[in-house]
Write an enzyme that holds these catalytic residues in place. Structure first.
Site, PDB file in Angstrom:
ATOM      1  N   GLY A   1       0.632  -1.147  -0.379  1.00 51.02           N
ATOM      2  CA  GLY A   1       0.359  -0.089  -0.287  1.00 51.02           C
ATOM      3  C   GLY A   1       1.052   1.447  -0.024  1.00 51.02           C
TER       4      GLY A   1
ATOM      5  N   ASN B   1      -5.572   5.164  10.214  1.00 52.70           N
ATOM      6  CA  ASN B   1      -4.696   3.560  10.706  1.00 52.70           C
ATOM      7  C   ASN B   1      -5.031   3.638  11.796  1.00 52.70           C
ATOM      8  OD1 ASN B   1      -3.068   6.859   9.382  1.00 52.70           O
ATOM      9  ND2 ASN B   1      -1.919   4.940  10.567  1.00 52.70           N
TER      10      ASN B   1
ATOM     11  N   GLN C   1      -6.715   1.035   4.674  1.00 54.85           N
ATOM     12  CA  GLN C   1      -7.695   0.398   6.668  1.00 54.85           C
ATOM     13  C   GLN C   1      -9.318   0.182   6.409  1.00 54.85           C
ATOM     14  OE1 GLN C   1      -6.320  -0.819   8.998  1.00 54.85           O
ATOM     15  NE2 GLN C   1      -3.903  -0.015   8.907  1.00 54.85           N
TER      16      GLN C   1
ATOM     17  N   SER D   1      -3.945  -2.939   0.332  1.00 52.23           N
ATOM     18  CA  SER D   1      -2.703  -3.816   0.467  1.00 52.23           C
ATOM     19  C   SER D   1      -3.335  -4.685   0.981  1.00 52.23           C
ATOM     20  CB  SER D   1      -1.984  -3.288   1.643  1.00 52.23           C
ATOM     21  OG  SER D   1      -0.550  -4.037   2.425  1.00 52.23           O
TER      22      SER D   1
ATOM     23  N   HIS E   1      -2.315  -7.240   2.977  1.00 52.52           N
ATOM     24  CA  HIS E   1      -1.971  -8.394   3.870  1.00 52.52           C
ATOM     25  C   HIS E   1      -3.145  -7.674   5.039  1.00 52.52           C
ATOM     26  CE1 HIS E   1       0.780  -5.398   5.981  1.00 52.52           C
ATOM     27  NE2 HIS E   1       0.385  -4.789   5.426  1.00 52.52           N
TER      28      HIS E   1
ATOM     29  N   CYS F   1       3.640   1.032  10.810  1.00 47.42           N
ATOM     30  CA  CYS F   1       4.531   1.474   9.597  1.00 47.42           C
ATOM     31  C   CYS F   1       5.734   3.110  10.695  1.00 47.42           C
ATOM     32  CB  CYS F   1       4.516   1.853   8.623  1.00 47.42           C
ATOM     33  SG  CYS F   1       3.794   0.641   7.270  1.00 47.42           S
TER      34      CYS F   1
END
Length: 377
Positions: free
Chosen positions: A70, A147, A177, A197, A199, A320
């Site tokens: 992402g 997020n 998210q 993304s 995952h 992150c």
């Protein structure tokens, strides 16, 4: 184990693991080659693009650029779009670091970049944002779901404002998210680009995508053989992409049931924690899967590690930038200084059960009571 950091990553569906193996071992062919098995693989990739766009209710003539994450999709959206000279860029101040740091880089390159303020729950301040729009704005990036807090931004309303006051601007949203956390209708909300993304919704790590509306011009981020419309040259991660499609299929089938299940668990946690004056609930009521909590006079990281001995795993903000927690936004989101360092983030998935919430509540009250004894008066 009680895993409550699903905004950081989610366990992969077993069905996705099988697809990974199939396309890594049996259907391992390079989609750029010209013999029949490779052509079959290329067709499967293109079918995957169309399917994902359909599930996200994107426009029929839009495209999908497969990426490694992402964050990469966000980088392409901000750094590879063609922007008019002397144009202005607006980014919300609550963006994920992948967007926020790109905006900072654009500012360093000489662009006029403005960070739009957010409300105390992490959602965009619509009134302030509207006042910043004019015909010089060439790019806007506002995340769909925060997020940090799980606040849901009304992309449709934001898109209409952009079209009215900055009609030439490109509109990007980070949906990492949001996908399979809240309803997504890309055609209705009018975004030009949208990142996600795999995952984050039980697909594999290392694969994501950028939805791109027809007519949006992008410069290459990787030069080479011309894959992904020449934007991201490199042999596609076929096993990851096809496993992501499987995650889409599973989530699409069970979305409504899982959506309300997650909301019920968050509401249960709210009820159990809301009476404690030393615990502040930051997330708004519309948060689909995240509950950001602030504990008075303790450090969130210390509390997080204390919970590990119970097999309870929580986050302290975006994975992150976890070493910083929500430091960039703590003052805005939490306010009172005594709570600013005591932030932890709970995030649930369709695997989360009510018993997990009970175990968390029991463990967090025990450990918080112990930690408060060490607070300096």
């Amino acid at each position: 184990m009680v895993y409550l950091d699903n905004a950081a990553t989610t366990p992969m569906y077993p069905e996705c693991v099988k697809v990974l193996e199939e396309y890594a071992v049996k259907e391992f062919f390079n989609p750029s080659a010209l013999y029949a098995p490779s052509v079959k693989t290329a067709v499967a990739l293109n079918d995957c693009r169309r399917y994902i766009i359909k599930v996200l209710k994107g426009e029929d003539n839009a495209d999908l650029i497969f990426t490694a994450s992402g964050s990469e999709a966000d980088n392409i959206a901000l750094l590879c779009t063609k922007k008019m000279k002397n144009g202005k860029i607006i980014v919300s101040e609550a963006e994920h670091s992948a967007v926020y740091n790109c905006a900072t880089e654009l500012k360093n390159r000489g662009y006029e970049v403005t960070f739009a303020p957010v409300n105390s729950d992490g959602s965009l301040n619509i009134e302030a944002f509207e006042s910043m729009l004019d015909d010089k704005v060439c790019l806007v990036s506002v995340m769909h779901v925060s997020n940090e807090t799980g606040a849901v931004n009304d992309l449709s309303a934001i898109g209409k404002l952009i079209r009215k006051k900055a009609p030439s601007a490109l509109f990007h949203s980070d949906g990492v998210q949001a996908v399979f956390k809240t309803p997504v209708n890309l055609a209705e909300c009018g975004v030009d680009m949208y990142s996600f993304s795999a995952h984050k919704f039980h697909g594999p790590k290392g694969v994501g995508a950028l939805y791109v509306r027809k007519g949006v011009s992008l410069s290459p981020v990787i030069f080479g053989g011309g894959q992904e419309k020449g934007i991201r040259s490199a042999t596609e991660n076929v096993p990851g992409i096809m496993a992501m499609k499987k995650a889409f299929e599973i989530n699409a089938e069970r979305f409504k049931v899982d959506y309300y299940k997650k909301r019920d668990i968050l509401e249960y946690l709210r009820q159990k924690l809301s009476d404690d004056k030393d615990i502040r609930i930051v997330s708004p009521a519309n948060s689909p899967h995240i509950l950001l909590l602030a504990f008075k006079d303790v450090r969130g990281e210390v509390l997080m590690h204390a919970l590990e001995k119970y097999g309870v795993y929580v986050g302290i903000g975006s994975a992150c930038s976890s070493r910083k927690g929500v430091g960039r936004l703590a003052k805005i989101l939490v306010g009172e200084r005594a709570f600013q360092e005591g932030i932890i983030r709970i995030s649930v998935s369709d695997y989360t059960e009510k018993k997990d919430a009970d175990l968390f509540i029991d463990a967090v009250y025990k450990e918080y009571a112990l930690l408060k004894k060490f607070v300096r008066v």
